[in-house]
Design an enzyme around this catalytic site. Structure first.
Site, PDB file in Angstrom:
ATOM      1  N   HIS A 156      36.101  34.088  38.738  1.00  0.00           N
ATOM      2  CA  HIS A 156      36.387  32.684  38.975  1.00  0.00           C
ATOM      3  C   HIS A 156      35.163  31.807  38.716  1.00  0.00           C
ATOM      4  O   HIS A 156      35.223  30.814  38.007  1.00  0.00           O
ATOM      5  CB  HIS A 156      36.879  32.502  40.412  1.00  0.00           C
ATOM      6  N   HIS A 172      31.887  27.908  36.536  1.00  0.00           N
ATOM      7  CA  HIS A 172      30.701  27.171  36.983  1.00  0.00           C
ATOM      8  C   HIS A 172      29.400  27.788  36.491  1.00  0.00           C
ATOM      9  O   HIS A 172      28.369  27.627  37.119  1.00  0.00           O
ATOM     10  CB  HIS A 172      30.683  27.100  38.525  1.00  0.00           C
ATOM     11  N   LYS A 217      39.000  20.186  32.188  1.00  0.00           N
ATOM     12  CA  LYS A 217      38.448  20.236  33.556  1.00  0.00           C
ATOM     13  C   LYS A 217      37.876  18.836  33.804  1.00  0.00           C
ATOM     14  O   LYS A 217      36.819  18.492  33.266  1.00  0.00           O
ATOM     15  CB  LYS A 217      37.339  21.300  33.636  1.00  0.00           C
TER      16      LYS A 217
END
Length: 289
Positions: A156, A172, A217
């Site tokens: 993730h 990230h 995003k």
């Protein structure tokens, strides 16, 4: 906004100064932040591009490949992008994870984090048990969507996922950003910041907007240039020092003030990311006035 957590700021700055594998802006890599991104609602496929150039204009890849912990780049292609699709883990992939964790545990950054967690009663002094703990937090597979083992904290945070083909979740990590941008799967659309707080190319945390495989995003965020062990150490500490499902701490690291957000998924990590509040010591100067 919660007050600055001084204790965590202190340990994180210590980790920051121990992070010898951090890449140096302007020397090991160059970013070009360009224009401010416009507002986009979640799930939207159309977005104005305020950055005609890539975010990363160059990265010293040979240096990246020669740093053992950045070898985690081989792990980045092990995952199914879509949630709801079962992850098939091969023995080769298990070996890669194992070697990556070994490399991370050898760094001064993770050794110091381990010491801190032992002192706080959150981790065992036994390295083997600490490794198991990191493995459970970061690599344990769990159900994110429907009842299939389709996700992990590492996937993730470091790799990124898409949900129902309409939104990007997680994602990230700056190395993954760079590699996806280089392979033209990702398009940087501009930075996100308040009027008076413009980012520059030596900021080590950025809030940004991008599209990946055509999915947008609206607001993403990442540490830039940091080593994977630094990111893992910081988020592991926040994860273990709190028990709520969702935790937000405010810390000052180097020149930046940021929120660190950690959301748990049982005994594993659901997500973790930094959110830049102010950079270049501006929060310090504002305080002084």
């Amino acid at each position: 906004r919660p007050a600055v957590n001084q204790e965590l700021s202190t340990i994180f700055n210590e980790l920051w100064s121990l992070d010898v594998n951090r890449m140096t802006p302007g020397i090991d890599y160059t970013i070009s932040v360009q224009g401010r991104a416009s507002f986009v609602s979640q799930g939207s496929h159309t977005v104005q591009d305020h950055a005609s150039q890539p975010l990363f204009s160059n990265v010293n890849e040979s240096k990246l490949r020669n740093i053992t912990t950045f070898s985690f780049m081989t792990l980045l292609d092990n995952y199914e992008r879509s949630t709801g699709v079962t992850e098939q883990v091969t023995t080769e992939e298990l070996t890669e994870m194992d070697l990556f964790l070994d490399a991370v545990l050898e760094t001064k950054v993770m050794k110091r984090a381990h010491q801190y967690l032992v002192r706080k009663g959150q981790s065992s002094t036994d390295l083997r048990l600490f490794k198991k703990q990191l493995n459970l937090i970061w690599f344990h597979l769990y159900h994110r969507q429907r009842n299939t083992l389709d996700s992990s904290g590492f996937e993730h945070v470091f790799v990124g996922e898409t949900k129902s083909g309409t939104e990007i979740i997680g994602f990230h990590n700056w190395v993954q950003f760079y590699l996806q941008e280089k392979n033209q799967h990702l398009d940087y659309k501009g930075y996100k910041a308040r009027e008076h707080d413009l980012p520059d190319q030596d900021d080590h945390v950025l809030n940004l907007q991008f599209s990946w495989h055509g999915v947008v995003k609206p607001v993403g965020s990442a540490f830039i240039g940091t080593s994977p062990e630094f990111e893992m150490a910081v988020f592991t500490i926040v994860f273990l020092m709190n028990t709520e499902r969702s935790t937000t701490v405010v810390v000052n690291i180097d020149q930046c003030q940021m929120e660190l957000v950690v959301i748990r998924h049982g005994r594993s990590l659901g997500t973790a990311y930094p959110k830049l509040l102010s950079s270049n010591g501006r929060h310090v100067r504002q305080h002084a006035h």
